[in-house]
Design a protein around this motif. Structure first.
Motif, PDB file in Angstrom:
ATOM      1  N   UNK A 100       0.823  -1.218   0.000  1.00  0.00           N
ATOM      2  CA  UNK A 100       0.000   0.000   0.000  1.00  0.00           C
ATOM      3  C   UNK A 100       0.847   1.254   0.000  1.00  0.00           C
ATOM      4  N   UNK A 101       1.915   1.246   0.808  1.00  0.00           N
ATOM      5  CA  UNK A 101       2.798   2.415   0.830  1.00  0.00           C
ATOM      6  C   UNK A 101       3.537   2.583  -0.491  1.00  0.00           C
ATOM      7  N   UNK A 102       4.017   1.485  -1.062  1.00  0.00           N
ATOM      8  CA  UNK A 102       4.720   1.563  -2.354  1.00  0.00           C
ATOM      9  C   UNK A 102       3.768   2.045  -3.448  1.00  0.00           C
ATOM     10  N   UNK A 103       2.558   1.528  -3.447  1.00  0.00           N
ATOM     11  CA  UNK A 103       1.577   1.980  -4.449  1.00  0.00           C
ATOM     12  C   UNK A 103       1.241   3.454  -4.261  1.00  0.00           C
ATOM     13  N   UNK A 104       1.132   3.888  -3.012  1.00  0.00           N
ATOM     14  CA  UNK A 104       0.854   5.299  -2.750  1.00  0.00           C
ATOM     15  C   UNK A 104       1.985   6.197  -3.197  1.00  0.00           C
ATOM     16  N   UNK A 105       3.212   5.757  -2.946  1.00  0.00           N
ATOM     17  CA  UNK A 105       4.370   6.553  -3.368  1.00  0.00           C
ATOM     18  C   UNK A 105       4.449   6.596  -4.891  1.00  0.00           C
ATOM     19  N   UNK A 106       4.192   5.475  -5.555  1.00  0.00           N
ATOM     20  CA  UNK A 106       4.182   5.466  -7.027  1.00  0.00           C
ATOM     21  C   UNK A 106       3.074   6.350  -7.582  1.00  0.00           C
ATOM     22  N   UNK A 107       1.915   6.359  -6.894  1.00  0.00           N
ATOM     23  CA  UNK A 107       0.798   7.186  -7.373  1.00  0.00           C
ATOM     24  C   UNK A 107       1.082   8.672  -7.196  1.00  0.00           C
ATOM     25  N   UNK A 108       1.988   9.035  -6.285  1.00  0.00           N
ATOM     26  CA  UNK A 108       2.330  10.447  -6.086  1.00  0.00           C
ATOM     27  C   UNK A 108       2.893  11.079  -7.357  1.00  0.00           C
ATOM     28  N   UNK A 109       3.560  10.282  -8.192  1.00  0.00           N
ATOM     29  CA  UNK A 109       4.172  10.818  -9.413  1.00  0.00           C
ATOM     30  C   UNK A 109       3.130  11.159 -10.467  1.00  0.00           C
ATOM     31  N   UNK A 110       1.961  10.509 -10.424  1.00  0.00           N
ATOM     32  CA  UNK A 110       0.938  10.746 -11.439  1.00  0.00           C
ATOM     33  C   UNK A 110      -0.185  11.631 -10.930  1.00  0.00           C
ATOM     34  N   UNK A 111      -0.583  11.435  -9.665  1.00  0.00           N
ATOM     35  CA  UNK A 111      -1.676  12.206  -9.095  1.00  0.00           C
ATOM     36  C   UNK A 111      -1.394  12.329  -7.601  1.00  0.00           C
ATOM     37  N   UNK A 112      -1.030  13.523  -7.173  1.00  0.00           N
ATOM     38  CA  UNK A 112      -0.614  13.734  -5.786  1.00  0.00           C
ATOM     39  C   UNK A 112      -1.746  13.411  -4.814  1.00  0.00           C
ATOM     40  N   UNK A 113      -2.938  13.808  -5.135  1.00  0.00           N
ATOM     41  CA  UNK A 113      -4.090  13.562  -4.251  1.00  0.00           C
ATOM     42  C   UNK A 113      -4.366  12.081  -4.076  1.00  0.00           C
ATOM     43  N   UNK A 114      -4.300  11.340  -5.162  1.00  0.00           N
ATOM     44  CA  UNK A 114      -4.539   9.902  -5.085  1.00  0.00           C
ATOM     45  C   UNK A 114      -3.431   9.216  -4.298  1.00  0.00           C
TER      46      UNK A 114
ATOM     47  N   UNK B  33      -1.776   6.463   0.695  1.00  0.00           N
ATOM     48  CA  UNK B  33      -0.853   6.316   1.832  1.00  0.00           C
ATOM     49  C   UNK B  33      -1.611   6.447   3.149  1.00  0.00           C
ATOM     50  N   UNK B  34      -2.480   7.446   3.258  1.00  0.00           N
ATOM     51  CA  UNK B  34      -3.251   7.642   4.496  1.00  0.00           C
ATOM     52  C   UNK B  34      -4.185   6.461   4.739  1.00  0.00           C
ATOM     53  N   UNK B  35      -4.830   5.986   3.679  1.00  0.00           N
ATOM     54  CA  UNK B  35      -5.721   4.828   3.832  1.00  0.00           C
ATOM     55  C   UNK B  35      -4.945   3.597   4.274  1.00  0.00           C
ATOM     56  N   UNK B  36      -3.754   3.421   3.731  1.00  0.00           N
ATOM     57  CA  UNK B  36      -2.922   2.284   4.138  1.00  0.00           C
ATOM     58  C   UNK B  36      -2.517   2.410   5.600  1.00  0.00           C
ATOM     59  N   UNK B  37      -2.123   3.594   6.025  1.00  0.00           N
ATOM     60  CA  UNK B  37      -1.698   3.801   7.409  1.00  0.00           C
ATOM     61  C   UNK B  37      -2.832   3.602   8.409  1.00  0.00           C
TER      62      UNK B  37
END
Length: 169
Positions: free
Chosen positions: A101-115, A120-124
């Motif tokens: 979840x954290x890796x997916x959230x970090x990867x998603x930061x490059x395409x859509x910061x909000x997503x 990341x917050x949902x995973x935490x």
């Protein structure tokens, strides 16, 4: 129609309960040793000093494992092992979902910061809560199975005492 007479109380027993509990029946006392909760190895309230077919303390684990009549229960012996294996599996699942979840959230930061931030917050938040709920559910299920086995063992011992008449009177 109201009755003006007060209700009569039920009759009192011949002796108080504490006196009745201290008195022993000589017939029952000779056939069954006194139960001492301090020496109970599994803290279930079931005496392990009883003799008979229902008392499988002396049987070995493998003999109980291959008991085709299912009169010997091994679940209580293995409950802690099941719980430990379940906790290990839950911990592995927690690590996998948390890291992915954290890796997916970090990867998603490059395409859509909000997503990415939302993931990341949902995973935490959600992964630890879900892990806690699964641990509670595992514990609940194992305790329920152990309680059912304890009830079956107690019922068997009660039935044995009823048949032989060796129980307390």
């Amino acid at each position: 129609m109201s009755d003006t007479n007060p209700p009569t109380p039920p009759p009192l027993p011949a002796q108080p309960a504490d006196v009745a509990a201290r008195t022993t029946d000589p017939v029952g006392a000779a056939s069954t040793p006194a139960y001492d909760p301090a020496t109970d190895p599994d803290n279930t309230g079931v005496p392990t000093s009883l003799k008979g077919e229902a008392d499988d303390i002396g049987r070995g684990f493998f003999r109980a494992l291959f008991d085709l009549s299912f009169r010997t229960f091994i679940t209580r012996r293995l409950a802690s092992i099941f719980y430990l294996v379940g906790l290990i599996a839950i911990a592995i699942g927690f690590i996998v979902y948390f890291v992915s979840g954290l890796v997916s959230g970090i990867n998603a930061l490059f395409f859509n910061v909000g997503a990415g931030v939302s993931l990341i917050i949902a995973t935490l938040i959600l992964v630890p809560i879900a892990t806690f709920l699964v641990i509670v559910l595992l514990r609940f299920l194992i305790e329920a199975v152990v309680a059912l086995i304890a009830i079956a063992e107690n019922t068997e011992r009660t039935a044995e005492h009823t048949r032989t008449g060796s129980g307390p009177h």
